[in-house]
Design a protein around this motif. Sequence first.
Motif, short mmCIF file in Angstrom:
data_model
loop_
_atom_site.label_atom_id
_atom_site.label_comp_id
_atom_site.label_asym_id
_atom_site.label_seq_id
_atom_site.Cartn_x
_atom_site.Cartn_y
_atom_site.Cartn_z
N VAL A 64 -86.89 -41.67 -11.28
CA VAL A 64 -87.71 -41.41 -11.65
C VAL A 64 -87.78 -41.89 -13.32
N VAL A 65 -89.05 -42.60 -13.59
CA VAL A 65 -89.32 -43.37 -15.48
C VAL A 65 -90.03 -41.69 -15.53
N PRO A 66 -89.72 -40.94 -16.93
CA PRO A 66 -89.85 -40.27 -17.76
C PRO A 66 -91.87 -40.55 -17.90
N ALA A 67 -92.15 -39.85 -17.15
CA ALA A 67 -93.71 -40.06 -17.70
C ALA A 67 -94.07 -40.68 -18.51
N ASP A 68 -93.14 -39.89 -20.10
CA ASP A 68 -94.02 -40.47 -21.40
C ASP A 68 -94.04 -41.78 -21.76
N GLU A 69 -92.85 -42.93 -20.98
CA GLU A 69 -92.36 -43.73 -20.93
C GLU A 69 -94.20 -44.04 -20.75
N PHE A 70 -94.49 -44.21 -19.61
CA PHE A 70 -95.70 -45.36 -18.90
C PHE A 70 -97.18 -44.04 -19.31
N CYS A 71 -97.19 -43.39 -19.61
CA CYS A 71 -98.24 -42.15 -20.05
C CYS A 71 -98.65 -42.11 -21.32
N THR A 72 -100.78 -41.36 -21.66
CA THR A 72 -100.43 -41.69 -22.49
C THR A 72 -101.22 -40.04 -22.68
N THR A 73 -101.28 -40.23 -24.62
CA THR A 73 -102.16 -39.09 -24.20
C THR A 73 -103.55 -38.60 -24.58
N ARG A 74 -104.29 -37.74 -24.52
CA ARG A 74 -106.37 -37.68 -24.51
C ARG A 74 -106.20 -37.09 -25.76
N THR A 75 -108.01 -36.85 -26.06
CA THR A 75 -108.13 -35.40 -27.02
C THR A 75 -109.56 -35.40 -25.67
N VAL A 76 -109.55 -34.93 -24.45
CA VAL A 76 -110.70 -34.55 -23.72
C VAL A 76 -111.43 -33.40 -23.85
N ALA A 77 -112.63 -33.45 -23.87
CA ALA A 77 -113.64 -31.19 -25.13
C ALA A 77 -112.89 -30.94 -25.94
N GLY A 78 -112.38 -32.09 -26.94
CA GLY A 78 -111.71 -31.23 -28.12
C GLY A 78 -109.68 -30.86 -27.83
N ARG A 79 -109.58 -31.01 -26.37
CA ARG A 79 -107.99 -30.68 -26.20
C ARG A 79 -107.45 -31.75 -25.53
N ARG A 80 -106.20 -31.42 -26.34
CA ARG A 80 -105.27 -32.22 -26.08
C ARG A 80 -104.24 -33.23 -24.75
N GLY A 88 -101.52 -50.91 -19.94
CA GLY A 88 -100.39 -51.50 -20.60
C GLY A 88 -98.55 -51.53 -20.61
N ARG A 89 -98.28 -49.77 -20.84
CA ARG A 89 -97.02 -49.92 -20.77
C ARG A 89 -96.74 -49.81 -19.24
N ILE A 90 -97.19 -49.90 -18.17
CA ILE A 90 -97.39 -50.05 -17.19
C ILE A 90 -96.57 -51.41 -16.00
N GLY A 91 -97.56 -52.55 -17.22
CA GLY A 91 -97.81 -53.71 -17.63
C GLY A 91 -96.08 -54.13 -18.04
N GLU A 92 -95.80 -53.18 -19.00
CA GLU A 92 -94.68 -53.84 -19.28
C GLU A 92 -92.67 -53.33 -18.52
N LEU A 93 -92.88 -51.83 -17.82
CA LEU A 93 -92.11 -52.08 -17.19
C LEU A 93 -92.72 -52.40 -15.56
N LEU A 94 -93.35 -53.30 -15.32
CA LEU A 94 -93.47 -53.70 -13.81
C LEU A 94 -92.30 -54.98 -14.35
N ALA A 95 -92.66 -55.81 -15.00
CA ALA A 95 -92.26 -56.91 -16.18
C ALA A 95 -91.11 -56.67 -15.92
N GLU A 96 -90.06 -55.85 -16.54
CA GLU A 96 -88.89 -54.89 -16.76
C GLU A 96 -87.99 -54.93 -15.23
N GLY A 97 -89.24 -54.66 -14.68
CA GLY A 97 -88.32 -54.65 -12.79
C GLY A 97 -88.34 -53.26 -12.65
N ALA A 98 -89.16 -52.56 -13.05
CA ALA A 98 -90.15 -51.05 -11.89
C ALA A 98 -90.49 -51.44 -11.73
#
Length: 304
Positions: A64-80, A88-98
């Motif tokens: 299993v690939v760690p989530a921080d390699e294909f996910c991002t953080t957002r600010t929603v209603a003032g919360r991170r 973008g990251r998912i596409g790169e990992l797919l191209a690398e064979g994931a």
Amino acid sequence: MAGALAGLVGDTAAFVELLAQRRPEVFGPAGWPAGIPGPADLDEVLRSGLLRVPYVEMVRAGEVVPADEFCTTRTVAGRREQGFADPGRIGELLAEGATLLLPQLDQWHPSVRALAAEIALTLGRRTEAFCFATGAGRRGLDVHRDDADVLVVQLAGEKEWTVHEAPADGRWHPGPAPSPGPVALAAVLRAGQVLYVPRGSAHAATGHAGLSVHLSFTVREAGTGGMRGAIGQWLAGGGWGAALPQRPATEKELLDTAAELLRLGRARLAALTPEELLRLARGPLPAADGGDGSPTALLGEGPA
């Protein structure tokens, strides 16, 4: 969405026989199965900005690939907030064979939810849905067994499948299958085709041409553990023993209460048939809505 299973496998009675025989089969529906999303639909979901862990995962070399390699953080209603899918990251990992995995589409994709519910009600067994995207020449998982019958719908590209004979008895475990046994079916699945993989049959799939995307409906079956748990739930239900003292004080009261509970429990258990126990262990099933599986509007229908 009546006839959802028939839309995938044709004759449902013949498919039920396949389930009993545990024999793999490839089906070729006449047209694109109703309710099945296309790759563009799922790509739009990925790019919508709302998909997040645990409804999106990635696997690389069987890990299993760690989530921080294909996910991002957002600010929603003032919360991170963490864990939002980053296309973008998912596409790169797919191209690398994931391999990309979208678990439990039945919980969040409306038409897939309706399909899974219809299949569950038709077969009397819980049904879930998962989506996999794999590059050419790549394999998401090594040879393994699933504790479910699986209907695979190829959405895009091609995938080469090898399915081994199902175990002769119930003494097997889900997971890696280093000794898979004789091959029962080998086929290249193309977009629109459907493959049935019997419960317990060792199998592996390799991307064959371009990016391969498939949707799997996993049809769960009861095991000994599930039936044992269902017996416990059955005994715990019904309110029997409610008239007994809840906190017996003396040793005699404790023994009298224990004896009465055993008597009542034996009487209740005697009323449980094997057929009812299996039905309970196979559930819970979705409620039949008699329509297309669309949920009731939560926020109203808008102005008239």
